[in-house]
Design a protein around this motif. Sequence first.
Motif, short mmCIF file in Angstrom:
data_model
loop_
_atom_site.label_atom_id
_atom_site.label_comp_id
_atom_site.label_asym_id
_atom_site.label_seq_id
_atom_site.Cartn_x
_atom_site.Cartn_y
_atom_site.Cartn_z
N ARG A 291 0.82 -1.36 0.02
CA ARG A 291 0.14 0.11 0.10
C ARG A 291 0.86 1.30 0.02
O ARG A 291 2.06 1.21 0.34
N THR A 292 0.16 2.41 -0.58
CA THR A 292 0.64 3.78 -0.48
C THR A 292 -0.21 4.76 -0.17
O THR A 292 -1.37 4.58 -0.87
N ASN A 293 0.16 5.58 0.45
CA ASN A 293 -0.81 6.55 1.00
C ASN A 293 0.05 7.98 0.72
O ASN A 293 0.91 8.05 1.40
N LEU A 294 -0.37 8.85 0.00
CA LEU A 294 0.13 10.15 -0.43
C LEU A 294 -0.81 11.32 -0.04
O LEU A 294 -2.01 11.41 -0.52
N GLN A 295 -0.46 12.31 0.81
CA GLN A 295 -1.29 13.41 1.14
C GLN A 295 -0.47 14.61 0.74
O GLN A 295 0.63 14.61 1.33
N ALA A 296 -1.21 15.41 -0.24
CA ALA A 296 -0.33 16.71 -0.66
C ALA A 296 -1.33 17.65 -0.54
O ALA A 296 -2.25 17.74 -1.26
N GLY A 297 -1.03 18.54 0.29
CA GLY A 297 -2.15 19.65 0.52
C GLY A 297 -3.46 18.94 0.95
O GLY A 297 -3.70 18.55 1.81
N ASN A 298 -4.20 19.45 0.09
CA ASN A 298 -5.92 19.01 0.27
C ASN A 298 -6.24 17.75 -0.37
O ASN A 298 -7.22 17.06 -0.20
N PHE A 299 -5.19 17.17 -0.93
CA PHE A 299 -5.41 15.80 -1.97
C PHE A 299 -4.83 14.62 -1.06
O PHE A 299 -4.00 14.84 -0.38
N ASN A 300 -5.44 13.64 -0.95
CA ASN A 300 -5.12 12.41 -0.51
C ASN A 300 -5.42 11.13 -1.42
O ASN A 300 -6.41 11.12 -2.04
N VAL A 301 -4.35 10.27 -1.74
CA VAL A 301 -4.61 8.95 -2.68
C VAL A 301 -4.16 8.02 -1.84
O VAL A 301 -3.10 7.91 -1.33
N LEU A 302 -4.94 6.82 -1.87
CA LEU A 302 -4.70 5.61 -1.14
C LEU A 302 -4.82 4.44 -2.30
O LEU A 302 -5.66 4.15 -2.59
N ALA A 303 -3.71 3.90 -2.32
CA ALA A 303 -3.61 2.63 -3.16
C ALA A 303 -3.22 1.47 -2.46
O ALA A 303 -1.98 1.39 -1.90
N GLU A 304 -3.99 0.35 -2.66
CA GLU A 304 -3.53 -0.85 -1.82
C GLU A 304 -4.05 -2.09 -2.66
O GLU A 304 -5.14 -2.03 -3.60
N TYR A 305 -3.03 -3.07 -2.70
CA TYR A 305 -3.31 -4.48 -3.53
C TYR A 305 -2.81 -5.42 -2.41
O TYR A 305 -1.87 -5.34 -1.63
N ALA A 306 -3.58 -6.22 -2.21
CA ALA A 306 -3.45 -7.79 -1.35
C ALA A 306 -3.72 -8.83 -2.15
O ALA A 306 -4.66 -8.96 -3.08
N TRP A 307 -3.16 -10.21 -1.79
CA TRP A 307 -3.35 -11.30 -2.54
C TRP A 307 -2.73 -12.46 -1.46
O TRP A 307 -2.18 -12.08 -0.44
N LYS A 308 -3.55 -13.57 -1.57
CA LYS A 308 -3.21 -14.81 -0.76
C LYS A 308 -3.56 -16.05 -1.32
O LYS A 308 -4.07 -16.10 -2.55
N THR A 309 -2.61 -17.07 -0.98
CA THR A 309 -2.53 -18.15 -1.61
C THR A 309 -3.92 -19.18 -1.55
O THR A 309 -4.59 -18.77 -0.76
N ASP A 310 -3.79 -20.09 -2.46
CA ASP A 310 -5.12 -20.90 -2.30
C ASP A 310 -5.55 -21.41 -0.85
O ASP A 310 -4.48 -21.92 -0.13
N ASP A 311 -6.72 -21.33 -0.53
CA ASP A 311 -7.13 -21.65 1.06
C ASP A 311 -8.48 -22.35 0.63
O ASP A 311 -9.19 -21.76 1.04
N PRO A 312 -8.74 -23.73 0.49
CA PRO A 312 -9.61 -24.30 0.35
C PRO A 312 -10.54 -24.37 1.64
O PRO A 312 -10.25 -24.73 2.45
N SER A 313 -11.67 -23.65 1.32
CA SER A 313 -12.58 -23.54 2.70
C SER A 313 -13.99 -23.58 2.39
O SER A 313 -14.36 -23.43 1.23
N TYR A 314 -14.74 -23.58 3.32
CA TYR A 314 -16.50 -24.13 3.23
C TYR A 314 -16.86 -22.52 3.04
O TYR A 314 -16.63 -21.44 3.20
N ASP A 315 -17.76 -22.66 1.65
CA ASP A 315 -18.19 -21.34 1.18
C ASP A 315 -19.54 -21.94 0.39
O ASP A 315 -19.66 -23.12 -0.20
N ARG A 316 -20.78 -21.05 0.59
CA ARG A 316 -21.75 -21.33 0.11
C ARG A 316 -21.78 -21.65 -1.47
O ARG A 316 -22.46 -22.81 -2.13
#
Length: 557
Positions: free
Chosen positions: A238-263
């Motif tokens: 993630r990166t968060n930039l605040q410049a004066g009155n502006f703010n930008v947040l970009a974030e990326y996440a990932w996970k490996t396979d995790d076989p789980s119960y799901d509907r």
Amino acid sequence: MKRKLILTLAATLATTALMAQENNNNDDKITLSGSIQSDVIIPQEDKKIGTEKYSEWALTNTYADIAARSRHIDAGLRFEFTKHPLPGYAAAPEERFKGYGVPNFYLKTHFDNWDLTIGTFYEQFGSGFILRTYEERSLGIDNSLLGGRFVVRPVKGVQVKALAGKQRHYWKWNDAWISGGDLELSVDQWFRRMQEANTYLTLGASWVNKYESPNEDIMVDPTHKLRLPGNVNAFDLRTNLQAGNFNVLAEYAWKTDDPSYDRLYPYIYRNGTVAMLSTSYSKRGLSVLLQAKRSDNMTFRSDRNVYGLSSNINNLPAFTTEQTYALAALYPYATQPNGEWAYQAELGYTFKRNTLLGGKYGTNLKVNFSHIHSINRNDHSVDGNPRGTSGYGSAFWKWGDQTYYQDLNIHLNKKFSRVFSLNLMYMNQFYNKSVVEGEGGMVHSDIMVADAKYRINRKMTLRGEAQYLATDEDEGDWMFGLLELSILPNWMITVSDMYNNGESKLHYYQGLVTFNAGAHRLQLGYGRTRAGYNCSGGVCRYVPASKGFTISYNYNF
């Protein structure tokens, strides 16, 4: 388990006593603080609204927290009594919410550059995409970690966290081990020119590992068993930039396979991802927010076989407005971790005083738009059975064929005089009840709200709400009315009624009397509560219909 809790409690109290002795010698002050929260209902059966029949004469969720703080050492614990919980809290299998004891306790030492916590604790990395443990009593959620956490700030602008533990699941801890680390760099701390230019840049990276025993008999079919991974890893940048009155947040996440119960796609072998971009601009009288998020198979739980809120390791925030008005919150959206495209835009503007639209006191306008859509999926199931497969394929930029949720909110706040103000709201909403609740189709509604406040004199203020929800689907139209009289400094009297003038023709009335005195708050009430969903941050819990006398007591010291 109880023996361990008692031993831990004794050790904590002993440590606190040693702290007191040491601090008395060094003239270092110990501060004690705490709180008590007790919510009680004396339930009554009401067949018209479909209440449950309880064998107990009273139901309660009661919590008592106490903490001792000193210059370098803190200790605390929480006692909980939920043996006879409020309606809806014991709906989990085997009624696992029921119980009493001391499930939360900690000992923490802290200095200028580092701190160490042993016991139970809460933590969040970034936006919570791969780790967020927290307590939300209104939802019955407490997924704290029992273990240790170390935080160090070796140099200016650098913070490192490391943790490990087991996650709480009602009155036990799940078997899986959760461990991880987080690095956060405040780049602006290294450059004086950035601070002088009111520019701040934060970079972050996180890692979380779940180790869960792979030796489970999860069957693909009667003759084949799944080969489960023991380790599941998740990463976040993630990166968060605040410049004066502006703010930008970009974030990326990932996970490996995790076989789980799901509907929808149970026990599939597919990586999970989530990407978010959030931008905002604000200055006096003007604010703008633009957000977009795509998530895909980001279910992440400390027990792969349990589909429940308290086993969630992570959290995906909903890009929808948190509604406080009763009818606007009638159809709340719950984030779909299986996958969704979510967008939100908001504009806030204040018309200045002594202008045509601002008037004498100014006028506040806020417009919010949210849209949530399914992602594109190409089914990879074998003969309709997704178990053991990758489940589906999904092109990143493509939408699926379903709208999950959409709303347009317009809020207008206007003060007409020193004693009278008015809030108006209009909401146009599309709620896919089949996706969020399992059945019911698309519900399209229009909601109007008028909220007026009149100050009678220096001690008395009267507030009133009038709300209307119009829809041709589900149960039809609803009306809601409320009157609230506050009498300074101690009293508040509230009466309300929510009426369905569609199918049921039922009234859900409430009467409340609240008394405040210093740190004490006591509320007495009587009435009906409609069955529905209670949500916070995109996480929802079903609440059954109830009726009866209610008592709520809060104390903070």
